[in-house]
Write a protein that holds these residues in place. Sequence first.
Motif, short mmCIF file in Angstrom:
data_model
loop_
_atom_site.label_atom_id
_atom_site.label_comp_id
_atom_site.label_asym_id
_atom_site.label_seq_id
_atom_site.Cartn_x
_atom_site.Cartn_y
_atom_site.Cartn_z
N ALA A 43 -5.70 52.88 10.54
CA ALA A 43 -4.77 52.22 11.15
C ALA A 43 -5.60 51.27 11.31
O ALA A 43 -5.95 49.67 11.58
CB ALA A 43 -3.60 52.78 11.99
N SER A 44 -6.49 51.74 12.40
CA SER A 44 -7.40 50.78 13.48
C SER A 44 -8.84 50.57 12.21
O SER A 44 -9.15 49.40 12.56
CB SER A 44 -8.52 52.68 14.50
OG SER A 44 -9.40 51.72 14.88
N ALA A 45 -8.78 51.03 10.95
CA ALA A 45 -9.57 50.74 10.06
C ALA A 45 -9.26 49.25 9.28
O ALA A 45 -9.93 48.01 9.51
CB ALA A 45 -10.05 51.39 9.55
N GLU A 46 -8.07 49.31 9.86
CA GLU A 46 -7.26 48.08 8.72
C GLU A 46 -7.15 46.85 9.24
O GLU A 46 -7.28 45.60 9.39
CB GLU A 46 -5.98 48.31 8.18
CG GLU A 46 -6.11 49.19 7.03
CD GLU A 46 -4.32 49.89 6.33
OE1 GLU A 46 -3.20 48.86 6.65
OE2 GLU A 46 -4.88 50.80 5.55
N GLU A 47 -6.71 47.45 10.50
CA GLU A 47 -6.75 46.15 11.97
C GLU A 47 -7.44 45.06 12.11
O GLU A 47 -8.24 44.04 12.34
CB GLU A 47 -6.23 47.10 13.71
CG GLU A 47 -5.36 45.71 14.17
CD GLU A 47 -5.56 46.30 15.69
OE1 GLU A 47 -4.78 46.03 16.38
OE2 GLU A 47 -4.68 48.06 15.63
N ARG A 48 -9.02 46.21 12.51
CA ARG A 48 -10.18 45.79 12.52
C ARG A 48 -11.35 44.82 11.65
O ARG A 48 -11.68 44.08 12.45
CB ARG A 48 -11.34 46.98 13.40
CG ARG A 48 -12.77 46.93 13.45
CD ARG A 48 -13.73 47.51 13.77
NE ARG A 48 -14.00 48.91 12.69
CZ ARG A 48 -13.15 49.94 12.68
NH1 ARG A 48 -12.12 50.12 13.68
NH2 ARG A 48 -13.49 50.64 12.07
#
Length: 442
Positions: A43-48
């Motif tokens: 989720a963090s990778a997608e947001e970043r």
Amino acid sequence: MPRLPAREVLGAIATGFAEFPTPLRDEPADGPIGWPGYREARASAEERTGEKESVVCGTAKIGDVEAVLIAFEFGFLGGSLGQRTGDRVEAAFAHARDARLPVVSLIATGGSRMQQGMRALMQLQRVARASALTRASGIPQISVLRDPATGGGWATLGAGADVVLALPEAQVGFAGSRVRPEGSPEAYTAEAKLGWGQVDAIVDPAALGATLERWLRLLTTRSSAAAPPPAALRPAPLPSTGWEAVQAARAPERARAHEYLDAYFEWRADISGDRVGGVDPGVACGFGWRDGRTIAYAAQCGTPTLPAGFRTAARLVRLASRLGLPVLTLVDTPGAANDAAAEQAGVGGAIAAMFEAVATAAIPVTTLVIGEGGSGGALAFAAAESTWVTPDAYFSVTSPEAAAAILKRPASEVPDIANQLHLRPQDLVDLGVARAVVSPAR
């Protein structure tokens, strides 16, 4: 150098990028092996990054050539290969085969996604198979090693491409920086891989788009017609004796391979290395543009040919054969390197590989002898029934000096032995070794 996002790299080198609508497979939120924290990391990778996976695939034009582009997004979990990465890469290669488009892989990855365990590692088999099927279809593949290019990304898409380009100071190696042995960090650089024959060229990022355009033009412009033999670059009379022929071929002022290549092609691009650790500066191989079409070339440059030189030339001929491109070879060597280092490096097997590549080529091979034609090391570069010779060249079963040694005759008899070997250009035509002696261009 900064690690640019995948779409920024694509925007810098290509126009009209259209991403494939590849569906994402359903998988457990914590991944196939339930790795703690994997859901949050994704989720963090997608947001970043704004991406749904570690690779972006689609079609675009680089210059005037349409291609399939596979661009890794390092900001997404280190550009790691997971199950969905494999889905996208496999679909990209399938599209390349269906549309008959070349493939350019822009690699920035740390390797397989640890949080998916063996499911991630198995993606390398999928990628390798997709690449191999595309290769067997006669479709060229180019890889660009960004930073880093490590693990399975290097060992499949990177090292397995037809032409391997790299950005300066890129980290390249099977082992990533956190798991490799201490010491020798320079071994894991693009520059080291170039020196060891595993990379074809280092390309400045500002020149990457233009470089890729040239390579794509070269590798996709096919022609079944044989390469015409080059004209002689120096006016020279035919030698009266064999020893005169040897002296003319060894003369410092005689034209060399790079002069012939520069005169023959409008522009050209070299490949470098045998892919197994060796480079021979005495052999020039690559693809050149002449009269609106591509001709591949493998040229001996006047030195004893090393095992790496034979293997690089064989690699060139096999690639040209697969892509349907004619080949020009230039013969100029006193012979194959025959010292202990050459024997250890497998000179016999390397020569055999070149003989086989020329003998089994599915495209026409044209040869011009431009200097010394020393024994089997020279003959391995020559095409049977399609060899020409310049007036200041010779071809012989062995050098006159070696013949004297073999026959236990004194050095004073070397000139007479040269005469007895029938090695003059006109002798080669009479013997059926060469089709004709080429003349200077008018």
